[in-house]
Design a protein around this motif. Structure first.
Motif, mmCIF file in Angstrom:
data_model
loop_
_atom_site.group_PDB
_atom_site.id
_atom_site.type_symbol
_atom_site.label_atom_id
_atom_site.label_comp_id
_atom_site.label_asym_id
_atom_site.label_seq_id
_atom_site.Cartn_x
_atom_site.Cartn_y
_atom_site.Cartn_z
ATOM 1 N N ILE A 38 4.351 -5.475 -7.218
ATOM 2 C CA ILE A 38 3.200 -4.542 -7.684
ATOM 3 C C ILE A 38 3.452 -4.100 -9.202
ATOM 4 O O ILE A 38 2.477 -3.996 -9.731
ATOM 5 C CB ILE A 38 3.482 -3.136 -6.890
ATOM 6 C CG1 ILE A 38 2.220 -2.569 -6.667
ATOM 7 C CG2 ILE A 38 4.613 -2.315 -7.443
ATOM 8 C CD1 ILE A 38 2.344 -1.580 -5.700
ATOM 9 N N ASP A 59 0.768 -1.330 0.047
ATOM 10 C CA ASP A 59 0.012 0.213 0.008
ATOM 11 C C ASP A 59 0.978 1.053 -0.025
ATOM 12 O O ASP A 59 0.408 2.000 -0.708
ATOM 13 C CB ASP A 59 -0.660 0.007 1.166
ATOM 14 C CG ASP A 59 -2.066 -0.892 1.209
ATOM 15 O OD1 ASP A 59 -2.289 -1.410 -0.040
ATOM 16 O OD2 ASP A 59 -2.361 -1.457 2.032
ATOM 17 N N ASP A 91 1.664 -7.035 -11.026
ATOM 18 C CA ASP A 91 0.196 -7.095 -10.670
ATOM 19 C C ASP A 91 -0.631 -5.802 -11.310
ATOM 20 O O ASP A 91 -1.627 -5.796 -11.479
ATOM 21 C CB ASP A 91 0.036 -7.280 -9.200
ATOM 22 C CG ASP A 91 0.487 -8.701 -8.726
ATOM 23 O OD1 ASP A 91 0.598 -9.444 -9.551
ATOM 24 O OD2 ASP A 91 0.546 -8.919 -7.516
ATOM 25 N N GLU A 92 0.092 -4.736 -11.044
ATOM 26 C CA GLU A 92 -0.603 -3.380 -11.187
ATOM 27 C C GLU A 92 -0.068 -2.254 -12.246
ATOM 28 O O GLU A 92 -0.506 -1.321 -12.740
ATOM 29 C CB GLU A 92 -0.764 -2.586 -9.780
ATOM 30 C CG GLU A 92 -1.282 -3.561 -8.770
ATOM 31 C CD GLU A 92 -1.485 -2.690 -7.474
ATOM 32 O OE1 GLU A 92 -1.532 -1.497 -7.335
ATOM 33 O OE2 GLU A 92 -1.328 -3.606 -6.503
ATOM 34 N N GLY A 93 1.432 -2.630 -12.495
ATOM 35 C CA GLY A 93 2.026 -1.990 -13.478
ATOM 36 C C GLY A 93 2.038 -2.331 -14.965
ATOM 37 O O GLY A 93 1.432 -3.523 -15.213
ATOM 38 N N TRP A 111 4.484 2.804 -14.789
ATOM 39 C CA TRP A 111 3.577 2.927 -13.810
ATOM 40 C C TRP A 111 2.325 4.293 -14.050
ATOM 41 O O TRP A 111 3.140 5.438 -14.063
ATOM 42 C CB TRP A 111 4.169 3.256 -12.321
ATOM 43 C CG TRP A 111 3.244 3.084 -11.087
ATOM 44 C CD1 TRP A 111 2.697 4.171 -10.640
ATOM 45 C CD2 TRP A 111 2.604 2.073 -10.547
ATOM 46 N NE1 TRP A 111 1.537 3.832 -9.567
ATOM 47 C CE2 TRP A 111 1.742 2.606 -9.674
ATOM 48 C CE3 TRP A 111 2.758 0.828 -10.646
ATOM 49 C CZ2 TRP A 111 1.113 1.866 -8.918
ATOM 50 C CZ3 TRP A 111 2.023 -0.021 -9.917
ATOM 51 C CH2 TRP A 111 1.179 0.476 -8.842
ATOM 52 N N ASN A 112 1.322 3.928 -14.410
ATOM 53 C CA ASN A 112 0.244 5.018 -14.608
ATOM 54 C C ASN A 112 1.111 5.904 -15.884
ATOM 55 O O ASN A 112 0.857 7.140 -15.911
ATOM 56 C CB ASN A 112 -0.056 6.003 -13.510
ATOM 57 C CG ASN A 112 -0.768 5.261 -12.515
ATOM 58 O OD1 ASN A 112 -1.335 4.145 -12.722
ATOM 59 N ND2 ASN A 112 -0.809 5.924 -11.237
ATOM 60 N N ARG A 155 2.418 1.595 -3.453
ATOM 61 C CA ARG A 155 1.397 2.166 -4.382
ATOM 62 C C ARG A 155 1.421 3.649 -4.258
ATOM 63 O O ARG A 155 1.169 4.335 -5.157
ATOM 64 C CB ARG A 155 0.116 1.342 -4.283
ATOM 65 C CG ARG A 155 -0.771 1.741 -5.365
ATOM 66 C CD ARG A 155 -2.199 0.798 -5.100
ATOM 67 N NE ARG A 155 -1.887 -0.559 -5.052
ATOM 68 C CZ ARG A 155 -2.057 -1.245 -3.963
ATOM 69 N NH1 ARG A 155 -2.409 -0.800 -2.694
ATOM 70 N NH2 ARG A 155 -2.069 -2.320 -3.974
ATOM 71 N N ASP A 202 2.156 6.427 -7.114
ATOM 72 C CA ASP A 202 1.123 7.294 -7.568
ATOM 73 C C ASP A 202 1.493 8.707 -7.399
ATOM 74 O O ASP A 202 1.447 9.527 -8.459
ATOM 75 C CB ASP A 202 -0.056 7.211 -6.734
ATOM 76 C CG ASP A 202 -0.815 5.567 -7.336
ATOM 77 O OD1 ASP A 202 -0.668 5.116 -8.210
ATOM 78 O OD2 ASP A 202 -1.702 5.441 -6.340
#
Ligand code: AMP
Ligand code: MG
Length: 403
Positions: free
Chosen positions: A266, A233, A269-271, A291-292, A236, A240
């Motif tokens: 991370i 968390d 899974d998310e990037g 990342w984003n 992340r 962000d």
């Protein structure tokens, strides 16, 4: 993927993949007073000739060359022409003009004789030339560069010499790339800032300081974040913020295979991961992706690895963003004076010391070569660039990157 070393890709391939994510840094106009270490975003052409007019390269006398043959010869001193003289000066047959370095050549003269080769009769204002005068002591208009000539291309890193050149070309303002804002984030529960008290199990966080220096060296703006604990968390949240406030993200640590390598986790899974792991030692576990939509380099945590990977992977990427080849890495050929451990198929970057012997530059290792030993790179003089097929045996020649 090569057998035995699945998923590791060659460095060149990694650089090529990373270059697919391009940024277009903005341009800004700045005063040349502020130009040191900035990068030109537009080609620069001369606003004037250099020199702007024919002038003397010596303190001496300006005369007609044909009259100075068969020395000695006497001339009447017509006048004195100083640097900055704004008059339309001229000499006639039998005359010599006293002239200073940088002063405009009078009409009628085509050569200079330095003061040392003359005898001056001040009372009668006569000068005796004891040698032939020299046409090449006249610096000709435009002999260095000409008006409108493009001298500096996009991507030029402005060194002190180049800044002087900009000024000589007549520019007081120039267009340069705005530095990219580069988030630098270290990760790890064990990290403490230097100056703080180390509790049991803790170490000083050193990577972000060196990485900031490397980012500065490349002409960009490091933004050092506080270290992030090993927690998804928190990571992340930090990524962000970094993606919102910076153009590029560099993390250190947490990209290996371990359960607590949260940067890799991370990103998986998310990037977006473009590649993970390259064939270099030390420093094989880096990843690259976004990342984003913000490009992210996940560098290894081991201090030597983070520096090495920045130099060989991030360096080419950052230079490409501003179409620059600078600051350039200096490489030399060295002869190994001891066996150096290589990893077949990988580029091996050992920290070496250099010394000269019988016209060759020899290399040995002095410091413990662990990738955790920052002293080995800080006190070393170069890194071997042993190729995938090099054996690293004593007597072998290899390229080395100067630190
Ligand atoms: P990691 O890649 O996170 O497994 O870290 C590898 C090694 O590098 C560990 O011994 C870490 O303690 C160390 N390390 C990670 N980050 C840093 C840092 N920012 N400064 C100094 N050492 C670090
Ligand atoms: Mg870690």
């Amino acid at each position: 993927m090569g057998s035995g070393t699945p998923y590791f890709i060659p460095l060149e391939e990694a650089v090529e993949i990373a270059l697919k994510r391009r940024l277009s840094p903005d341009s800004e106009e700045i005063s040349i007073d502020k130009a040191f270490h900035r990068t030109l975003s537009e080609p620069l052409s001369a606003l004037t000739n250099d020199p702007p007019f024919d002038n003397s390269a010596m303190d001496g006398f300006a005369v007609k060359y044909s009259e100075s043959k068969n020395p000695p010869n006497n001339f009447k001193i017509s006048n004195t022409i100083e640097a900055g003289n704004k008059f339309d000066n001229s000499i006639i047959i039998g005359e010599a003009a006293r002239i200073m370095t940088g002063a405009p050549i009078p009409k009628g003269a085509d050569s200079i004789i330095p003061i040392e080769a003359c005898e001056v009769d001040e009372e009668n204002q006569i000068v005796t030339l004891n040698q032939e005068s020299k046409p090449h002591f006249i610096r000709k208009k435009g002999e260095n560069f000409t008006e409108n000539e493009i001298l500096l291309k996009v991507g030029t890193l402005l060194t002190p010499e180049k800044i002087s050149l900009c000024a000589a070309m007549g520019h007081n303002k120039i267009k340069v790339f705005k530095p990219l804002k580069v988030a630098i984030i270290s990760t790890g529960d064990e990290l403490r800032l230097p100056g703080e008290f180390l509790e049991k199990g803790e170490i000083y966080e050193s990577n972000t300081f060196g990485l900031s220096g490397l980012v500065n060296w490349l002409g960009h703006e490091p933004v050092r974040f506080s270290s992030v604990i090993d927690n998804l968390d928190k990571l992340r949240e930090t990524l962000d913020t970094a993606a919102k406030t910076c153009d590029v993200i560099i993390t250190s640590g947490g990209v290996s295979m371990g359960d607590r390598d949260f940067v890799r986790k991370i990103m998986e899974d998310e990037g977006e991961i473009d590649f993970w792991r390259i064939k270099v030692r030390p420093g094989s576990p880096p990843l690259f992706g976004a990342w984003n939509e913000t490009p992210i380099f996940g560098l290894p945590g081991n201090p030597v690895s983070s520096h090495v990977v920045f130099r060989i992977l991030c360096g080419p990427w950052f230079r490409a963003q501003t179409s620059s080849s600078q600051p350039q890495e200096s490489k030399i050929i060295v002869k190994l004076d001891q066996d150096i451990k290589t990893v077949p198929g990988f580029i091996t970057l050992r920290r070496i010391h250099l010394y000269e012997s019988e016209g060759e530059i020899l290399a040995t290792t002095k410091h413990h070569q662990g990738s955790g030993n920052i002293a080995s790179i800080a006190l070393g003089e170069a890194l071997t660039l042993l190729g995938p097929n090099d054996t690293g045996k004593k007597g072998e020649y290899c390229s080395a990157l100067i630190l």
